[in-house]
Design a protein around this motif. Structure first.
Motif, PDB file in Angstrom:
ATOM      1  N   TYR A 175      -4.789   7.646  -4.070  1.00  0.00           N
ATOM      2  CA  TYR A 175      -3.815   8.248  -3.196  1.00  0.00           C
ATOM      3  C   TYR A 175      -3.316   9.364  -3.812  1.00  0.00           C
ATOM      4  O   TYR A 175      -3.024   9.769  -4.773  1.00  0.00           O
ATOM      5  CB  TYR A 175      -2.625   7.198  -3.064  1.00  0.00           C
ATOM      6  CG  TYR A 175      -1.593   7.887  -1.940  1.00  0.00           C
ATOM      7  CD1 TYR A 175      -1.917   7.497  -0.545  1.00  0.00           C
ATOM      8  CD2 TYR A 175      -0.394   8.122  -2.405  1.00  0.00           C
ATOM      9  CE1 TYR A 175      -1.070   7.703   0.320  1.00  0.00           C
ATOM     10  CE2 TYR A 175       0.636   8.590  -1.435  1.00  0.00           C
ATOM     11  CZ  TYR A 175       0.192   8.575   0.023  1.00  0.00           C
ATOM     12  OH  TYR A 175       1.286   8.883   1.036  1.00  0.00           O
ATOM     13  N   ASP A 226       0.749  -1.234   0.116  1.00  0.00           N
ATOM     14  CA  ASP A 226      -0.181   0.117  -0.187  1.00  0.00           C
ATOM     15  C   ASP A 226       1.010   1.312   0.093  1.00  0.00           C
ATOM     16  O   ASP A 226       2.067   1.217   0.255  1.00  0.00           O
ATOM     17  CB  ASP A 226      -0.954  -0.107   1.288  1.00  0.00           C
ATOM     18  CG  ASP A 226      -0.344   0.251   2.478  1.00  0.00           C
ATOM     19  OD1 ASP A 226       0.649   1.027   2.670  1.00  0.00           O
ATOM     20  OD2 ASP A 226      -0.597  -0.562   3.560  1.00  0.00           O
ATOM     21  N   TRP A 264       3.871  -0.208  -5.729  1.00  0.00           N
ATOM     22  CA  TRP A 264       2.602  -0.180  -5.637  1.00  0.00           C
ATOM     23  C   TRP A 264       1.916   0.331  -6.910  1.00  0.00           C
ATOM     24  O   TRP A 264       2.131   0.971  -7.651  1.00  0.00           O
ATOM     25  CB  TRP A 264       2.271   0.826  -4.378  1.00  0.00           C
ATOM     26  CG  TRP A 264       0.836   1.104  -4.079  1.00  0.00           C
ATOM     27  CD1 TRP A 264      -0.176   0.244  -3.461  1.00  0.00           C
ATOM     28  CD2 TRP A 264       0.053   2.328  -4.502  1.00  0.00           C
ATOM     29  NE1 TRP A 264      -1.240   0.733  -3.481  1.00  0.00           N
ATOM     30  CE2 TRP A 264      -1.131   2.171  -4.044  1.00  0.00           C
ATOM     31  CE3 TRP A 264       0.384   3.337  -5.153  1.00  0.00           C
ATOM     32  CZ2 TRP A 264      -2.285   2.908  -3.999  1.00  0.00           C
ATOM     33  CZ3 TRP A 264      -0.785   4.424  -5.237  1.00  0.00           C
ATOM     34  CH2 TRP A 264      -1.961   4.251  -5.121  1.00  0.00           C
ATOM     35  N   HIS A 280      -2.805  -3.672   6.526  1.00  0.00           N
ATOM     36  CA  HIS A 280      -3.436  -2.767   5.298  1.00  0.00           C
ATOM     37  C   HIS A 280      -4.900  -2.420   5.503  1.00  0.00           C
ATOM     38  O   HIS A 280      -5.629  -1.793   4.730  1.00  0.00           O
ATOM     39  CB  HIS A 280      -3.435  -3.570   3.961  1.00  0.00           C
ATOM     40  CG  HIS A 280      -2.138  -3.952   3.624  1.00  0.00           C
ATOM     41  ND1 HIS A 280      -0.792  -3.074   3.089  1.00  0.00           N
ATOM     42  CD2 HIS A 280      -1.515  -5.280   3.399  1.00  0.00           C
ATOM     43  CE1 HIS A 280       0.170  -3.822   2.614  1.00  0.00           C
ATOM     44  NE2 HIS A 280      -0.189  -5.318   2.856  1.00  0.00           N
ATOM     45  N   ALA A 297      -6.239  -0.051   2.368  1.00  0.00           N
ATOM     46  CA  ALA A 297      -5.135   0.784   1.673  1.00  0.00           C
ATOM     47  C   ALA A 297      -4.396   0.213   0.756  1.00  0.00           C
ATOM     48  O   ALA A 297      -4.027   0.766  -0.346  1.00  0.00           O
ATOM     49  CB  ALA A 297      -4.061   1.240   2.710  1.00  0.00           C
ATOM     50  N   HIS A 298      -4.722  -1.130   0.506  1.00  0.00           N
ATOM     51  CA  HIS A 298      -3.883  -1.840  -0.486  1.00  0.00           C
ATOM     52  C   HIS A 298      -4.695  -1.793  -1.889  1.00  0.00           C
ATOM     53  O   HIS A 298      -4.250  -1.442  -2.726  1.00  0.00           O
ATOM     54  CB  HIS A 298      -3.410  -3.200  -0.121  1.00  0.00           C
ATOM     55  CG  HIS A 298      -3.023  -4.432  -1.437  1.00  0.00           C
ATOM     56  ND1 HIS A 298      -2.215  -4.005  -2.458  1.00  0.00           N
ATOM     57  CD2 HIS A 298      -3.923  -5.228  -2.056  1.00  0.00           C
ATOM     58  CE1 HIS A 298      -2.126  -4.919  -3.422  1.00  0.00           C
ATOM     59  NE2 HIS A 298      -3.272  -5.646  -3.184  1.00  0.00           N
TER      60      HIS A 298
END
Length: 510
Positions: free
Chosen positions: A455, A356, A468, A403, A497-498
């Motif tokens: 992100y 992540d 990532w 994650h 988050a991954h």
């Protein structure tokens, strides 16, 4: 239980009887006129009530020889009442309107029957018995439509020339039937709900011709309390499988959970090319069952699952599709599939192999706030933010998968438009060091019905692991998430988050 005698009825009967022949109180002084038993006409021989309610026993009683008494009996209701008409009026009555009120105990169970024996005796000693059944199964509430998908759905006509319409209906007592109709086709299909309190049903509508059709749903319970609704379900019938631009992964146990969320359910997956898709999914428990659906609100009318006749292939008919079962727990699955040839493949990778974009270990004290080699070290965490970074509601990190993050209780009011991002905490207010926004370049839906979170960082992502593969956002295409809450309640927010996926679901959903 409280019982009372309706004096209004007694007075009316007394006036009616005043014109009749009178006699003395001794039965032997009365001569038979026809020697027949009393005739009783019950106004209702079955009364449906709620525990704690009042009911009235009503009947018209006639006897040519004269009515002596009326007895009402039921041991469970502590009822044993004799109405001695000779004692009350001093003479026989030849016609009598019975109205006797009873208030039932609130402690009586539901769905129970209490037969009240009504015994009428005339002055000649002849008796007749009738039974008035009292049942605590009253149903004054309309049935409810718990689930009927909304929006426009694309479907294929099956080989038998039908398309499915799915619904879930409930009633506190018993459902009678469900009626599904398409007014433009003068088409009505009626389904027996089998007296159930909850009925999860599918009607196959005979639509062979391509086109767009609006559907109407009607539900009736056993007491004919109708709930009628015109859904905004619009069926778009096509002859060939479309190349869907969006596809979703469903892991819910009940179809209603597809619409009980604020956002994030089902989970949006990646379209990799014409008719081809890739799903990455974290399996928290062994035996998790999933399907792939092109519509967000239901597994009908199209649902991709394993073909029971060939487990190496997928099938799109939800009535026969079997779930894809994820046998392992605490791993990430990657599933690729093609809806043109129905092929699919599965593989797994570990939590450690998952990456992540978070630049530091969650909760660590390792953040160089000003990038000057060590001043202003502070604890690094992030969470749900509606105002400013120093007012963040900090996430709880999963104890197995680092994650995965949670906000376990968020009380929300109905019709509230949310406005939030996921952001790092900062004691001095703003700093876009580590944050997840939605991609407004995908259009308004990306903001008001967020499906993928990207992100963003003012540090130009130099701290992000280059391996990532998630979505990176720029200042031009990032926006805050603004979904609207449909139903008031307590919700939990789950963030991976991954995967860059967030869902906000009722706390009682599994």
């Amino acid at each position: 239980m409280r019982a009372k005698f309706l004096h209004g009825a007694v007075l009316w009967t007394f006036l009616f009887a005043a014109t009749l022949t009178t006699g003395c109180s001794d039965d032997n002084d009365y001569k038979d006129v026809d020697g027949q038993k009393p005739v009783v006409e019950l106004i209702a021989d079955h009364i449906h009530v709620d525990p704690g309610s009042e009911l009235t026993l009503t009947a018209t009683i006639t006897d040519a020889d004269g009515i002596r008494s009326i007895r009402l009996q039921n041991a469970e209701l502590y009822l044993d009442k004799t109405i001695d008409l000779l004692s009350i009026y001093g003479e026989p009555l030849y016609s009598y309107e019975l109205e006797y009120a009873i208030t039932l105990s609130e402690k009586l169970p539901r769905m129970a029957d209490y037969p009240i024996i009504v015994t009428i005796t005339d002055v000649g000693g002849r008796s007749v018995e009738h039974t008035i059944m009292v049942s605590t199964d009253n149903d004054s509430e309309k049935p409810t439509i718990k689930f009927a998908a909304e929006g426009e759905f694309t479907t294929l006509t099956a080989e038998d020339g039908t398309v499915p319409f799915h619904f879930i209906v409930e009633d506190e007592q018993a459902l009678d039937y469900v009626e599904v109709s398409i007014p433009s086709l003068e088409l009505v299909e009626k389904v027996d709900a089998e007296g159930k309190t909850k009925f999860d049903g599918v009607v196959r509508l005979p639509i062979a011709q391509s086109g767009t059709y609006d559907v109407k749903l009607k539900v009736v319970d056993k007491f004919a309390n109708e709930e009628t609704t015109t859904t905004s379900y619009t069926v778009k019938v096509v002859a060939e499988m479309p190349d869907f631009q969006k596809m979703y992964l469903s892991d819910v146990e009940d179809a209603s959970q597809l619409t009980s969320d604020v956002f994030g359910v089902p989970m949006r997956i990646e379209r990799t090319g014409a008719y081809t898709y890739k799903a990455n999914y974290y399996s928290q428990k062994a035996g998790t069952e999933i399907y792939f659906i092109p519509q967000k609100a239901d597994i009908y009318p199209i649902c991709f699952g394993r073909d029971p006749n060939n487990l190496n292939k997928l099938v799109s008919d939800p009535s026969i599709a079997e779930p894809i079962v994820l046998e392992q727990a605490n791993v990430y699955y990657e599933i690729t599939f093609n809806i043109s040839d129905n092929s699919y493949s599965m593989s797994t990778y570990s939590i450690e192999q998952a990456i992540d974009p978070a630049p530091h270990e969650f909760g660590s004290i390792s953040l160089d706030t000003w990038n000057n080699g060590g001043s202003w070290l502070q604890e690094f965490y992030f969470g749900y933010m509606t105002d400013a970074p120093k007012n963040i509601q900090r996430f709880e990190q999963d104890n197995i998968n680092p994650h995965l993050f949670y906000l376990k209780s968020l009380s929300l009011k109905a019709n509230t438009q949310m406005n939030f991002i996921i952001h790092n905490w900062h004691h001095d207010n703003w700093w876009d060091y580590c944050a997840w926004y939605v991609d407004k370049s995908e259009g308004a839906d990306a903001v008001y019905d967020p499906e993928v979170f990207g992100y963003f960082s003012d540090e130009n992502a130099v701290h992000v692991n280059p391996a990532w593969q998630g979505t990176m956002l720029t200042r031009q295409n990032k926006d805050w998430a603004k979904p609207t809450v449909k139903t008031a309640g307590d919700y939990k927010l789950i963030f991976d988050a991954h995967l860059g996926r967030v869902k906000l679901i009722p706390v009682d959903n599994k």
